[in-house]
Scaffold this motif. Structure first.
Motif, PDB file in Angstrom:
ATOM      1  N   MET A  26       0.846  -1.165   0.000  1.00  0.00           N
ATOM      2  CA  MET A  26       0.000   0.000   0.000  1.00  0.00           C
ATOM      3  C   MET A  26       0.896   1.234   0.000  1.00  0.00           C
ATOM      4  SD  MET A  26      -2.647   1.375   2.908  1.00  0.00           S
ATOM      5  CE  MET A  26      -3.688  -0.028   2.889  1.00  0.00           C
ATOM      6  N   ASP A  27       0.614   2.223  -0.909  1.00  0.00           N
ATOM      7  CA  ASP A  27       1.409   3.437  -1.008  1.00  0.00           C
ATOM      8  C   ASP A  27       0.684   4.609  -0.388  1.00  0.00           C
ATOM      9  OD1 ASP A  27       3.405   2.187  -2.367  1.00  0.00           O
ATOM     10  OD2 ASP A  27       2.820   2.911  -4.344  1.00  0.00           O
ATOM     11  N   ASP A  28       1.470   5.550   0.135  1.00  0.00           N
ATOM     12  CA  ASP A  28       0.942   6.823   0.592  1.00  0.00           C
ATOM     13  C   ASP A  28       0.562   7.589  -0.672  1.00  0.00           C
ATOM     14  OD1 ASP A  28       1.028   9.672   1.103  1.00  0.00           O
ATOM     15  OD2 ASP A  28       1.793   9.160   3.092  1.00  0.00           O
ATOM     16  N   GLN A  29      -0.668   8.050  -0.779  1.00  0.00           N
ATOM     17  CA  GLN A  29      -1.148   8.679  -1.997  1.00  0.00           C
ATOM     18  C   GLN A  29      -0.415   9.976  -2.312  1.00  0.00           C
ATOM     19  OE1 GLN A  29      -5.361   9.087  -1.621  1.00  0.00           O
ATOM     20  NE2 GLN A  29      -5.718   6.890  -1.664  1.00  0.00           N
ATOM     21  N   ASP A  30       0.078  10.696  -1.321  1.00  0.00           N
ATOM     22  CA  ASP A  30       0.736  11.975  -1.566  1.00  0.00           C
ATOM     23  C   ASP A  30       2.189  11.835  -1.987  1.00  0.00           C
ATOM     24  OD1 ASP A  30      -1.564  13.395  -0.926  1.00  0.00           O
ATOM     25  OD2 ASP A  30      -1.035  13.486   1.199  1.00  0.00           O
ATOM     26  N   THR A  31       2.883  10.825  -1.477  1.00  0.00           N
ATOM     27  CA  THR A  31       4.323  10.737  -1.726  1.00  0.00           C
ATOM     28  C   THR A  31       4.723   9.595  -2.638  1.00  0.00           C
ATOM     29  OG1 THR A  31       4.740   9.294   0.163  1.00  0.00           O
ATOM     30  CG2 THR A  31       4.794  11.679   0.566  1.00  0.00           C
ATOM     31  N   GLY A  32       3.865   8.615  -2.820  1.00  0.00           N
ATOM     32  CA  GLY A  32       4.227   7.442  -3.603  1.00  0.00           C
ATOM     33  C   GLY A  32       5.091   6.463  -2.839  1.00  0.00           C
ATOM     34  N   ARG A  33       5.428   6.784  -1.592  1.00  0.00           N
ATOM     35  CA  ARG A  33       6.227   5.883  -0.768  1.00  0.00           C
ATOM     36  C   ARG A  33       5.317   4.857  -0.121  1.00  0.00           C
ATOM     37  NH1 ARG A  33       8.789  10.597   2.527  1.00  0.00           N
ATOM     38  NH2 ARG A  33       9.970  11.608   0.911  1.00  0.00           N
ATOM     39  N   PRO A  34       5.875   3.741   0.289  1.00  0.00           N
ATOM     40  CA  PRO A  34       5.050   2.775   1.030  1.00  0.00           C
ATOM     41  C   PRO A  34       4.454   3.437   2.257  1.00  0.00           C
ATOM     42  CG  PRO A  34       7.175   1.817   0.462  1.00  0.00           C
ATOM     43  CD  PRO A  34       7.238   3.274   0.093  1.00  0.00           C
ATOM     44  N   ALA A  35       3.197   3.150   2.508  1.00  0.00           N
ATOM     45  CA  ALA A  35       2.516   3.735   3.665  1.00  0.00           C
ATOM     46  C   ALA A  35       3.126   3.172   4.946  1.00  0.00           C
ATOM     47  CB  ALA A  35       1.022   3.428   3.615  1.00  0.00           C
ATOM     48  N   ARG A  36       3.236   4.025   5.944  1.00  0.00           N
ATOM     49  CA  ARG A  36       3.780   3.618   7.236  1.00  0.00           C
ATOM     50  C   ARG A  36       2.666   2.940   8.022  1.00  0.00           C
ATOM     51  NH1 ARG A  36       8.334   5.818  10.246  1.00  0.00           N
ATOM     52  NH2 ARG A  36       8.618   6.969   8.342  1.00  0.00           N
ATOM     53  N   ARG A  37       2.971   1.780   8.546  1.00  0.00           N
ATOM     54  CA  ARG A  37       1.997   1.077   9.373  1.00  0.00           C
ATOM     55  C   ARG A  37       1.859   1.774  10.708  1.00  0.00           C
ATOM     56  NH1 ARG A  37       5.536  -3.095   8.457  1.00  0.00           N
ATOM     57  NH2 ARG A  37       5.745  -3.302  10.704  1.00  0.00           N
ATOM     58  N   VAL A  38       0.670   1.819  11.221  1.00  0.00           N
ATOM     59  CA  VAL A  38       0.449   2.387  12.544  1.00  0.00           C
ATOM     60  C   VAL A  38       1.260   1.566  13.536  1.00  0.00           C
ATOM     61  CG1 VAL A  38      -1.260   2.837  14.332  1.00  0.00           C
ATOM     62  CG2 VAL A  38      -1.841   3.215  11.929  1.00  0.00           C
ATOM     63  N   GLY A  39       2.028   2.262  14.350  1.00  0.00           N
ATOM     64  CA  GLY A  39       2.844   1.576  15.346  1.00  0.00           C
ATOM     65  C   GLY A  39       4.194   1.127  14.808  1.00  0.00           C
ATOM     66  N   ALA A  40       4.478   1.372  13.499  1.00  0.00           N
ATOM     67  CA  ALA A  40       5.770   0.971  12.940  1.00  0.00           C
ATOM     68  C   ALA A  40       6.872   1.810  13.572  1.00  0.00           C
ATOM     69  CB  ALA A  40       5.783   1.169  11.428  1.00  0.00           C
ATOM     70  N   PRO A  87      17.420  13.776   1.322  1.00  0.00           N
ATOM     71  CA  PRO A  87      15.980  13.550   1.184  1.00  0.00           C
ATOM     72  C   PRO A  87      15.529  12.140   1.571  1.00  0.00           C
ATOM     73  CG  PRO A  87      17.018  13.635  -0.968  1.00  0.00           C
ATOM     74  CD  PRO A  87      18.074  13.982   0.037  1.00  0.00           C
ATOM     75  N   VAL A  88      16.439  11.199   1.619  1.00  0.00           N
ATOM     76  CA  VAL A  88      16.064   9.832   1.974  1.00  0.00           C
ATOM     77  C   VAL A  88      16.210   9.583   3.475  1.00  0.00           C
ATOM     78  CG1 VAL A  88      16.606   7.384   1.621  1.00  0.00           C
ATOM     79  CG2 VAL A  88      16.649   8.965  -0.322  1.00  0.00           C
TER      80      VAL A  88
END
Length: 162
Positions: A1-15, A97-98
């Motif tokens: 699952m990607d973050d819609q704004d950044t294209g990065r993988p979405a961060r899991r809650v609690g990660a 940036p990374v």
């Protein structure tokens, strides 16, 4: 699952978030780091409102010297005759940036035109333009306040991209 704004993988809650910390820089280290880059942002007042412009700079001793070209907003900066200059802030940074590691420095002080012809010529030869406007002058920022910080990874935890 990607973050819609950044294209990065979405961060899991609690990660887990990589552990980073900010370390305040002393004046000497901040000015030394500022001298390692050539582009920053000057903050000044225009029509009674804050304005920001990206500009080239160099560090000469503790002074920050920036390019000015005719017709630009910075060419119109003028201090009252009894003032040491116009109050400005100048910020530059180098942040990866990374990893989000790096540093940021802010210089606050008085800006005034460089009036010595030899100094102006020397600065003109060292300040390479990043736009096609010829340099018509230079401003000298004499810092009163120099602040900065370094974003560092916790050595025990390391740092992974966000």
């Amino acid at each position: 699952m990607d973050d819609q704004d950044t294209g990065r993988p979405a961060r899991r809650v609690g990660a887990a978030t990589p552990t980073r910390h900010m370390r305040e820089l002393d004046r000497d280290e901040a000015l030394r780091l500022l001298a390692t880059v050539s582009l920053g942002r000057i903050v000044f007042t225009r029509h009674a409102l804050p304005a920001v412009r990206p500009v080239n700079h160099l560090v000469d001793g503790e002074d920050v010297i920036i390019r000015v070209h005719g017709g630009g907003a910075l060419a119109a900066l003028a201090a009252p005759a009894d003032a040491p200059g116009v109050v400005v802030a100048y910020e530059a940074d180098a942040i990866d940036p990374v990893t989000h590691l790096g540093w940021s420095v802010v210089v606050t002080g008085y800006a005034s035109p460089v009036s010595d012809v030899e100094d102006a010529d020397r600065y003109a030869s060292r300040l390479c333009p990043w736009v096609g406007h010829p340099m018509t002058g230079a401003l000298r920022i004499r810092p009163d306040l120099v602040t900065g910080f370094r974003l560092e990874a916790d050595p025990a935890m390391g740092c992974a991209p966000c």
